[in-house]
Design an enzyme around this catalytic site. Structure first.
Site, PDB file in Angstrom:
ATOM      1  CB  VAL A 199      14.059 -64.032  -3.628  1.00  0.00           C
ATOM      2  CG1 VAL A 199      12.748 -63.976  -2.860  1.00  0.00           C
ATOM      3  CG2 VAL A 199      14.849 -62.746  -3.413  1.00  0.00           C
ATOM      4  CB  THR A 200      14.510 -66.368  -7.282  1.00  0.00           C
ATOM      5  OG1 THR A 200      15.619 -66.809  -8.078  1.00  0.00           O
ATOM      6  CG2 THR A 200      14.265 -64.914  -7.524  1.00  0.00           C
ATOM      7  CE  LYS A 259      23.736 -64.664  -2.727  1.00  0.00           C
ATOM      8  NZ  LYS A 259      23.409 -64.461  -4.106  1.00  0.00           N
ATOM      9  CD  GLN A 280      17.575 -88.391  -7.031  1.00  0.00           C
ATOM     10  OE1 GLN A 280      18.451 -89.235  -7.030  1.00  0.00           O
ATOM     11  NE2 GLN A 280      17.638 -87.304  -7.776  1.00  0.00           N
ATOM     12  CG  ASP A 327      20.727 -62.726  -2.771  1.00  0.00           C
ATOM     13  OD1 ASP A 327      21.547 -62.588  -1.842  1.00  0.00           O
ATOM     14  OD2 ASP A 327      21.032 -63.250  -3.857  1.00  0.00           O
ATOM     15  CB  CYS A 382      20.260 -66.627  -5.049  1.00  0.00           C
ATOM     16  SG  CYS A 382      20.967 -65.556  -6.315  1.00  0.00           S
ATOM     17  CD  GLU A 439      22.918 -61.878  -7.776  1.00  0.00           C
ATOM     18  OE1 GLU A 439      21.866 -62.431  -7.441  1.00  0.00           O
ATOM     19  OE2 GLU A 439      23.360 -61.902  -8.946  1.00  0.00           O
ATOM     20  CE  LYS A 483      22.604 -64.876 -10.900  1.00  0.00           C
ATOM     21  NZ  LYS A 483      22.096 -63.486 -10.769  1.00  0.00           N
TER      22      LYS A 483
HETATM   23  N1  TIU Z   1      19.103 -63.674  -5.770  1.00  0.00           N
HETATM   24  C1  TIU Z   1      18.803 -64.179  -6.961  1.00  0.00           C
HETATM   25  O1  TIU Z   1      18.106 -65.180  -7.082  1.00  0.00           O
HETATM   26  N2  TIU Z   1      19.284 -63.497  -8.072  1.00  0.00           N
HETATM   27  C2  TIU Z   1      18.720 -63.543  -9.284  1.00  0.00           C
HETATM   28  O2  TIU Z   1      19.225 -62.953 -10.230  1.00  0.00           O
HETATM   29  N3  TIU Z   1      17.577 -64.257  -9.415  1.00  0.00           N
HETATM   30  C3  TIU Z   1      16.757 -64.349 -10.499  1.00  0.00           C
HETATM   31  O3  TIU Z   1      15.817 -65.140 -10.456  1.00  0.00           O
HETATM   32  N4  TIU Z   1      16.981 -63.555 -11.544  1.00  0.00           N
END
Ligand code: TIU
Length: 234
Positions: free
Chosen positions: A157-158, A129, A202, A24, A162, A72, A132
């Site tokens: 990210v993030t 996709k 872990q 993403d 995701c 996304e 997430k």
């Molecule tokens: N790709 C992804 O992480 N989508 C999000 O909406 N992330 C947020 O941190 N909002």
């Protein structure tokens, strides 16, 4: 097999079974004026990942290994958008509404696209996709099966949303994941730190955490070794 310095211990990269999965890296999340910033987020926290990802992508492509990008987003009629996802946050601007870079997180709109610095090239898979996680309601598992991939180097990210969701989904499906901390980003520094700790805690409960410079150095030295061997044989 390339041994990559990582935590909780070395990651043994089998290049013939590995793919780079870039999650993403879209304009709406990373660029000023995009959806991420509209939600009140500090996009500079994500922008520091662009240059390390660019360097890694160049080295990975040079090594001739498979690259998979994800985005996304939703179809223009929003038939794949759960109403719960649309209304969550009670924000003024919602998925599907007009934003500064077209309709927010809608496929085909400018903001939904991948940033220019990491733009996919011919032969690289792009997985659209709606969720997430990159495995939910996508063809990713089949693409990896077809490529014979069992290891994923994960960036993007993030970190806690995701990337973490995808790594957990991948782990349950039997993939080994190496997450590169300089190539993943969160709008929140504390989530960046904890998102990574959760993966490697872990004994590596979901996977490994490393840094791109170690992976790039290993790829380059194996390419050099190959070249030297070829010269010797030639
Ligand atoms: N790709 C992804 O992480 N989508 C999000 O909406 N992330 C947020 O941190 N909002």
């Amino acid at each position: 097999m390339l041994s990559i310095h990582a935590e909780p211990y070395e990651f043994e990269l089998a290049t013939e079974h590995a793919a780079l999965l870039i999650i993403d890296m879209q304009r709406d999340f990373l660029e000023p004026g995009g959806f991420g910033e509209m939600l009140g987020n500090d996009v500079s926290q994500l922008r520091r990942t662009v240059e390390p990802n660019r360097r890694l992508l160049a080295a990975w492509r040079e090594a001739g290994l498979p690259v998979i990008h994800t985005r996304e987003g939703h179809s223009p009629d929003l038939s794949d958008l759960h109403p719960t996802k649309k209304i969550r946050g009670r924000g003024a601007a919602r998925i599907g509404d007009e934003g500064p870079m077209g309709r927010i997180l809608v496929r085909g709109e400018a903001g939904h696209d991948i940033i220019a610095q990491l733009y996919p090239i011919k032969g690289e898979a792009v997985i659209d996709k709606p969720g997430k996680g990159a495995f939910y309601a996508t063809e990713l598992d089949n693409v990896l099966l077809r490529l014979g991939v069992s290891q994923l180097v994960v960036t993007g990210v993030t970190t806690e949303v995701c990337v973490n969701t995808t790594v957990r989904e991948a782990n349950d499906r039997g993939y080994e994941c190496l997450v590169l901390e300089d190539c993943v980003g969160s709008y929140f520094p504390e989530f960046q730190a904890m998102g990574l700790r959760m993966i490697k805690a872990q004994g590596g409960i979901f996977g490994w955490v490393g840094r791109s410079e170690h992976l790039i150095a290993a790829l380059r030295s194996s390419a050099e070794e190959r070249l030297i061997k070829e010269r010797r044989l030639g």
